[in-house]
Design an enzyme around this catalytic site. Structure first.
Site, PDB file in Angstrom:
ATOM      1  N   ARG A 262      34.169  30.216  -1.361  1.00  0.00           N
ATOM      2  CA  ARG A 262      34.346  29.944  -2.565  1.00  0.00           C
ATOM      3  C   ARG A 262      34.370  31.583  -3.264  1.00  0.00           C
ATOM      4  NH1 ARG A 262      29.558  25.669  -4.104  1.00  0.00           N
ATOM      5  NH2 ARG A 262      30.064  23.932  -2.624  1.00  0.00           N
ATOM      6  N   ARG A 277      24.047  34.355  -2.983  1.00  0.00           N
ATOM      7  CA  ARG A 277      25.492  33.666  -3.393  1.00  0.00           C
ATOM      8  C   ARG A 277      26.513  34.689  -2.596  1.00  0.00           C
ATOM      9  NH1 ARG A 277      26.743  30.600  -7.613  1.00  0.00           N
ATOM     10  NH2 ARG A 277      24.749  31.075  -8.617  1.00  0.00           N
ATOM     11  N   GLU A 349      18.300  26.902  -5.176  1.00  0.00           N
ATOM     12  CA  GLU A 349      19.043  25.656  -4.726  1.00  0.00           C
ATOM     13  C   GLU A 349      19.684  25.716  -3.617  1.00  0.00           C
ATOM     14  OE1 GLU A 349      23.470  23.654  -5.535  1.00  0.00           O
ATOM     15  OE2 GLU A 349      22.620  24.834  -7.207  1.00  0.00           O
ATOM     16  N   SER A 352      22.807  19.784  -3.362  1.00  0.00           N
ATOM     17  CA  SER A 352      23.076  19.004  -4.336  1.00  0.00           C
ATOM     18  C   SER A 352      23.675  17.731  -4.110  1.00  0.00           C
ATOM     19  CB  SER A 352      24.410  19.722  -5.530  1.00  0.00           C
ATOM     20  OG  SER A 352      23.727  20.896  -5.995  1.00  0.00           O
ATOM     21  N   ARG A 390      20.437  30.022   1.510  1.00  0.00           N
ATOM     22  CA  ARG A 390      19.307  29.828   0.882  1.00  0.00           C
ATOM     23  C   ARG A 390      18.293  29.442   1.804  1.00  0.00           C
ATOM     24  NH1 ARG A 390      22.259  28.507  -4.613  1.00  0.00           N
ATOM     25  NH2 ARG A 390      23.299  30.194  -5.118  1.00  0.00           N
TER      26      ARG A 390
END
Length: 417
Positions: A262, A277, A349, A352, A390
């Site tokens: 990403r 990130r 996070e 999801s 994470r």
């Protein structure tokens, strides 16, 4: 994509859903779409009438010739009609193209159970599990532990590929491999079929899952018309694109491990430090093709499955029900799972889980058929089970020792010799 007929019959409901998602740029597109659709249907009716007249004229020309009569006037009229008809057909083709360009720009509508909100501050904590670790020393953030122990090398990764591309070394690399095997074993034991998908996809696949048009800026485009996958959701959900599945095969359950890529344009500051990130990261994904009547049950089951992994790892977590403004373009309902980061004193996070309903299936033309019935669109769901960076950060920080090292939960022992 939403169904054009649904938009036509429920324009106010669609606009309200767009407002709730704060996708305000899409609001004028609804009115444009409705006007284009009205004109197109008007044209189609006229075209159908004229084609019937054209057939009658062709028949009359043939009859006139058979009787030896002058068919010139009829042929002239037929030629004029054909030219006029070509103009209408060309206009209808342009209208159809514009309609097909607009439809993907209309977001999925939020499920009625999704709370309305303005930003991530309005997400709702619906569950919290575990106790945050208490230390008799000042806990360190994972990047300090990683540097001291030599398990992650951010500096050399940046030298080779730029920031966001770390090297995992020694224990760090083995821990990544252990998490991959642990997560995959967990999901396959629950009936999920393991998949090793391609890491490159073409534009139609990215369109099918909703990355295009919406998230082009977060994907790496490479030569040959390919994109590096931002998540294995893209290739795995496209596995049945264009197919009609038998209803008794549902649900289809898949799990896949991949590296993901990403761009994360605009990311900066403390929230991107260390493993928080990355531009390249590892993740195990869950994808389900469900009967529409069962998709919300599967949303809860997938969420619970990801939670069980965190519980086995002994990581305190919380479940968030995402509000309308923070749930994404393609989702109808979404949960996020966040783990507690002891060294950073904040939630991170790690998963999801989303129900797309038939939004992706309509783009991909993925349908199912019950005995004696017509094909219907499946519902698609996906969820991280889990994302590695994470989780690794939380493991290092929550299991750290006064000596600046860290231990690991018993669940990983079989995977670390």
């Amino acid at each position: 994509m939403l169904d054009l007929r649904f938009i036509r019959e429920h324009p106010d409901l669609v606009k309200e859903g767009i407002r709730k998602k704060r996708e305000f740029d899409a609001l004028p597109l609804v009115d444009e779409l409705l006007e284009l659709d009205r004109r197109r249907r008007e044209l189609l009716a006229e075209i159908e009438t004229l084609r019937a007249q054209q057939k009658k004229l062709a028949k009359a020309v043939g009859q006139a010739k058979a009787r030896g009569e002058d068919a010139g006037p009829l042929l002239e009229k037929s030629s004029e009609l054909a030219e006029y008809l070509r103009g209408l057909e060309a206009e209808e083709k342009q209208l159809s193209a514009r309609i097909q360009a607009i439809l993907p720009q209309i977001p999925n509508l939020p499920h009625p159970s999704v709370p309305e909100g303005e930003s991530e501050a309005d997400n709702v904590v619906v569950k919290e599990w575990g106790e945050k670790p208490i230390f008799d020393f000042e806990p360190k953030p994972h990047w300090e532990l990683a540097e001291r122990l030599g398990v992650v090398d951010f500096e050399r990764g940046a030298k080779v590929s730029g920031s966001g591309f770390p090297f995992f070394l020694g224990r760090g690399a083995r821990l990544v491999r252990a998490l991959e095997n642990f997560f995959l074993d967990f999901h396959t034991a629950r009936g999920f079929v393991e998949v090793r998908p391609p890491l490159l996809v073409r534009e139609p696949a990215a369109f099918g899952t909703g990355q295009i048009p919406d998230k082009e800026g977060m994907m790496y485009e490479v030569s040959g018309g390919y994109y590096l996958i931002p998540t294995s959701e893209v290739p795995v959900t496209n596995l049945h694109a264009g197919e009609i599945l038998e209803a008794d095969r549902l649900p289809l359950k898949y799990t896949a491990y991949t590296p993901n890529f990403r761009v994360e344009a605009g990311s900066y500051g403390k929230d991107v430090r260390g493993l928080n990130r990355l531009h390249q990261f590892d993740k195990v994904e869950m994808v389900v093709f469900s009967h529409p009547d069962e998709s919300y049950d599967w949303l809860e089951r997938l969420t619970r499955q990801a939670e069980e992994l965190l519980e086995r790892l002994g990581l305190p977590y919380r479940r968030l029900l995402m509000c309308t403004a923070d749930m994404g373009f393609t989702q109808a309902k979404k949960y996020d799972l966040e783990v507690w980061s002891a060294g950073q004193q904040k939630w991170l996070e790690v998963s999801s889980i989303s129900n797309m309903e038939d939004y992706q299936a309509r783009r991909m033309k993925t349908r199912f058929r019950e005995p004696g019935g017509k094909p219907r669109l499946v519902h698609t769901l996906n969820g991280s089970g889990l994302a590695f960076p994470r989780v690794l950060a939380a493991l290092m920080e929550n299991y750290q020792t006064p000596e600046g090292d860290f231990t690991l939960p018993e669940a990983l022992a079989p995977y670390l010799n």
